[in-house]
Design a protein around this motif. Structure first.
Motif, PDB file in Angstrom:
ATOM      1  N   ILE A   1       0.824  -1.216   0.000  1.00  0.00           N
ATOM      2  CA  ILE A   1       0.000   0.000   0.000  1.00  0.00           C
ATOM      3  C   ILE A   1       0.860   1.269   0.000  1.00  0.00           C
ATOM      4  O   ILE A   1       0.387   2.351   0.312  1.00  0.00           O
ATOM      5  CB  ILE A   1      -0.986   0.009   1.188  1.00  0.00           C
ATOM      6  N   GLY A   2       2.159   1.095  -0.325  1.00  0.00           N
ATOM      7  CA  GLY A   2       3.023   2.250  -0.503  1.00  0.00           C
ATOM      8  C   GLY A   2       3.776   2.718   0.732  1.00  0.00           C
ATOM      9  O   GLY A   2       4.509   3.703   0.663  1.00  0.00           O
ATOM     10  N   LYS A   3       3.621   2.048   1.849  1.00  0.00           N
ATOM     11  CA  LYS A   3       4.363   2.442   3.067  1.00  0.00           C
ATOM     12  C   LYS A   3       5.668   1.658   3.097  1.00  0.00           C
ATOM     13  O   LYS A   3       5.900   0.807   3.946  1.00  0.00           O
ATOM     14  CB  LYS A   3       3.534   2.151   4.319  1.00  0.00           C
ATOM     15  N   ASN A   4       6.544   1.934   2.123  1.00  0.00           N
ATOM     16  CA  ASN A   4       7.756   1.144   1.950  1.00  0.00           C
ATOM     17  C   ASN A   4       8.984   1.709   2.648  1.00  0.00           C
ATOM     18  O   ASN A   4      10.060   1.144   2.552  1.00  0.00           O
ATOM     19  CB  ASN A   4       8.030   0.929   0.460  1.00  0.00           C
ATOM     20  N   ILE A   5       8.826   2.802   3.367  1.00  0.00           N
ATOM     21  CA  ILE A   5       9.943   3.341   4.148  1.00  0.00           C
ATOM     22  C   ILE A   5       9.663   3.069   5.622  1.00  0.00           C
ATOM     23  O   ILE A   5       8.638   3.478   6.162  1.00  0.00           O
ATOM     24  CB  ILE A   5      10.147   4.849   3.890  1.00  0.00           C
ATOM     25  N   LEU A   6      10.590   2.346   6.229  1.00  0.00           N
ATOM     26  CA  LEU A   6      10.485   1.986   7.641  1.00  0.00           C
ATOM     27  C   LEU A   6      11.679   2.585   8.369  1.00  0.00           C
ATOM     28  O   LEU A   6      12.817   2.460   7.914  1.00  0.00           O
ATOM     29  CB  LEU A   6      10.472   0.460   7.786  1.00  0.00           C
TER      30      LEU A   6
ATOM     31  N   LYS B   1       9.271  15.052   7.590  1.00  0.00           N
ATOM     32  CA  LYS B   1       8.200  15.776   8.296  1.00  0.00           C
ATOM     33  C   LYS B   1       7.959  15.172   9.685  1.00  0.00           C
ATOM     34  O   LYS B   1       7.803  15.903  10.668  1.00  0.00           O
ATOM     35  CB  LYS B   1       6.918  15.734   7.449  1.00  0.00           C
ATOM     36  N   ILE B   2       7.929  13.850   9.765  1.00  0.00           N
ATOM     37  CA  ILE B   2       7.742  13.204  11.067  1.00  0.00           C
ATOM     38  C   ILE B   2       8.902  13.538  12.001  1.00  0.00           C
ATOM     39  O   ILE B   2       8.692  13.848  13.172  1.00  0.00           O
ATOM     40  CB  ILE B   2       7.579  11.678  10.915  1.00  0.00           C
ATOM     41  N   LEU B   3      10.114  13.494  11.479  1.00  0.00           N
ATOM     42  CA  LEU B   3      11.276  13.837  12.311  1.00  0.00           C
ATOM     43  C   LEU B   3      11.177  15.269  12.818  1.00  0.00           C
ATOM     44  O   LEU B   3      11.474  15.552  13.984  1.00  0.00           O
ATOM     45  CB  LEU B   3      12.573  13.634  11.522  1.00  0.00           C
ATOM     46  N   ASP B   4      10.734  16.176  11.953  1.00  0.00           N
ATOM     47  CA  ASP B   4      10.530  17.568  12.371  1.00  0.00           C
ATOM     48  C   ASP B   4       9.461  17.651  13.454  1.00  0.00           C
ATOM     49  O   ASP B   4       9.640  18.332  14.462  1.00  0.00           O
ATOM     50  CB  ASP B   4      10.111  18.447  11.182  1.00  0.00           C
ATOM     51  N   ASP B   5       8.348  16.944  13.236  1.00  0.00           N
ATOM     52  CA  ASP B   5       7.247  16.970  14.206  1.00  0.00           C
ATOM     53  C   ASP B   5       7.660  16.389  15.553  1.00  0.00           C
ATOM     54  O   ASP B   5       7.316  16.935  16.608  1.00  0.00           O
ATOM     55  CB  ASP B   5       6.031  16.212  13.668  1.00  0.00           C
ATOM     56  N   VAL B   6       8.409  15.290  15.531  1.00  0.00           N
ATOM     57  CA  VAL B   6       8.887  14.692  16.781  1.00  0.00           C
ATOM     58  C   VAL B   6       9.829  15.657  17.492  1.00  0.00           C
ATOM     59  O   VAL B   6       9.722  15.880  18.696  1.00  0.00           O
ATOM     60  CB  VAL B   6       9.582  13.331  16.531  1.00  0.00           C
ATOM     61  N   GLY B   7      10.722  16.260  16.735  1.00  0.00           N
ATOM     62  CA  GLY B   7      11.685  17.199  17.315  1.00  0.00           C
ATOM     63  C   GLY B   7      11.040  18.431  17.927  1.00  0.00           C
ATOM     64  O   GLY B   7      11.595  19.043  18.841  1.00  0.00           O
ATOM     65  N   LYS B   8       9.847  18.794  17.443  1.00  0.00           N
ATOM     66  CA  LYS B   8       9.135  19.972  17.954  1.00  0.00           C
ATOM     67  C   LYS B   8       8.323  19.690  19.213  1.00  0.00           C
ATOM     68  O   LYS B   8       7.807  20.617  19.831  1.00  0.00           O
ATOM     69  CB  LYS B   8       8.194  20.517  16.876  1.00  0.00           C
TER      70      LYS B   8
ATOM     71  N   ARG C   1      10.541   9.851   1.516  1.00  0.00           N
ATOM     72  CA  ARG C   1      11.514  10.496   2.417  1.00  0.00           C
ATOM     73  C   ARG C   1      11.013  11.830   2.948  1.00  0.00           C
ATOM     74  O   ARG C   1      11.324  12.210   4.073  1.00  0.00           O
ATOM     75  CB  ARG C   1      12.853  10.667   1.698  1.00  0.00           C
ATOM     76  N   ASP C   2      10.239  12.550   2.144  1.00  0.00           N
ATOM     77  CA  ASP C   2       9.707  13.832   2.599  1.00  0.00           C
ATOM     78  C   ASP C   2       8.795  13.645   3.817  1.00  0.00           C
ATOM     79  O   ASP C   2       8.841  14.431   4.761  1.00  0.00           O
ATOM     80  CB  ASP C   2       8.928  14.536   1.484  1.00  0.00           C
ATOM     81  N   LYS C   3       7.977  12.589   3.782  1.00  0.00           N
ATOM     82  CA  LYS C   3       7.097  12.324   4.926  1.00  0.00           C
ATOM     83  C   LYS C   3       7.909  11.925   6.156  1.00  0.00           C
ATOM     84  O   LYS C   3       7.561  12.296   7.273  1.00  0.00           O
ATOM     85  CB  LYS C   3       6.076  11.243   4.585  1.00  0.00           C
ATOM     86  N   LEU C   4       8.993  11.172   5.945  1.00  0.00           N
ATOM     87  CA  LEU C   4       9.863  10.812   7.062  1.00  0.00           C
ATOM     88  C   LEU C   4      10.495  12.071   7.650  1.00  0.00           C
ATOM     89  O   LEU C   4      10.530  12.246   8.874  1.00  0.00           O
ATOM     90  CB  LEU C   4      10.945   9.817   6.618  1.00  0.00           C
TER      91      LEU C   4
END
Length: 150
Positions: free
Chosen positions: A62-67, A118-125, A113-116
């Motif tokens: 379903i396209g969630k290929n980055i872990l 974004k998540i890293l930014d969100d976690v860091g905030k 990678r862009d979504k990853l």
């Protein structure tokens, strides 16, 4: 810990392999009646041994290929707040409170990678997060949702 007998163990192993197995087939393989299968499953659900029945989706299909696994350090007094915020994030699938150098490990699945990023930014905030360390998973060697029952 909930006490379970040999019949419950066999029943749980069958259901973990395929939760849609007909009660008649389960009954035949274990050597009990269909009614007993029904009653035991109901009891296992009521006692919390069986949390829920669900389809296990292949994330890559379903396209969630980055872990990625992200290790997080926090301010101790804000740790519970950090856990609450992480729990609200849709692409965070697992959160572990751990010992050692880090306070928590999270498992993230995204489709690019862009979504990853974004998540890293969100976690860091998140108020209380001091640092993160991201491990990009190259290959999944073993990933199993079944629990080994002896």
């Amino acid at each position: 810990m909930v006490k379970i007998d040999e019949i419950d163990k066999k029943l749980l192993n069958i259901l973990q392999r395929d939760a849609k197995t007909p009660y008649s087939k389960i009954a035949k393989s274990i050597g009990i009646s269909e009614a007993t299968v029904h009653v035991r499953i109901k009891k296992l659900k009521k006692r919390g041994v069986i949390k829920k029945f669900q389809a296990i989706v292949d994330p890559e299909k379903i396209g969630k290929n980055i872990l990625a696994i992200i290790a997080i350090t926090c301010e101790p007094k804000k740790f519970e707040y950090v856990l609450e915020r992480l729990s609200e994030m849709k692409d965070v699938y697992e959160i572990y409170d751990v010992t050692g150098e880090y306070y928590a490990l999270i498992k993230v699945r995204v489709n690019n990678r862009d979504k990853l990023a974004k998540i890293l930014d969100d976690v860091g905030k998140i108020n209380g997060v001091l640092s993160t360390r991201t491990m990009y998973v190259l290959r999944v060697i073993k990933e199993n949702s079944e629990i080994f029952i002896e």
